[in-house]
Design a protein around this motif. Structure first.
Motif: not given
Length: 116
Positions: A67-71, A109-113
């Motif tokens: 959900r966060y990635e979608a945001e 999640v941010l680090v991965r992206l």
């Protein structure tokens, strides 16, 4: 170039590079001087609704991350993600969060992206 995650309550270290607060709310009980935050891109933070949903224990981390990635696909969030990526290309970046378990937070999640 390195991107790492640290708790905002931990004392700053010389190797932190650019310190980026990735929480929507300012950390409780921490002065701005003590935090030594260089950037605070609020559009990169999970929405209030998503944050409340996750902290209420209504979903698993994997669903939260999706959900966060979608945001983060929103234009302003995407622009700020690119900005932090550029900072990381220029040197070290430390993502700061007040989360007690940073490894199960949006910062991971941010680090991965950012590394992807």
């Amino acid at each position: 170039m390195s991107i790492r995650v640290r708790r905002v309550y931990d004392p700053p270290e010389p190797g932190d590079g650019v310190r980026v607060l990735v929480d929507r709310l300012w950390p409780r009980g921490l002065s701005k001087d003590a935090a030594r935050v260089d950037e605070w891109p609020k559009a990169l933070t999970p929405s209030t609704e998503l944050r409340r949903w996750y902290h209420a224990g209504e979903g698993a981390y994997e669903e939260f991350a999706e959900r966060y990635e979608a945001e983060l696909d929103a234009p302003e969030a995407s622009e700020q993600l690119d900005h932090v990526r550029e900072l990381a290309r220029a040197g070290d970046v430390t993502l700061l969060t007040a989360s007690k378990t940073p490894e199960q937070s949006h910062a991971t999640v941010l680090v991965r992206l950012l590394n992807g």
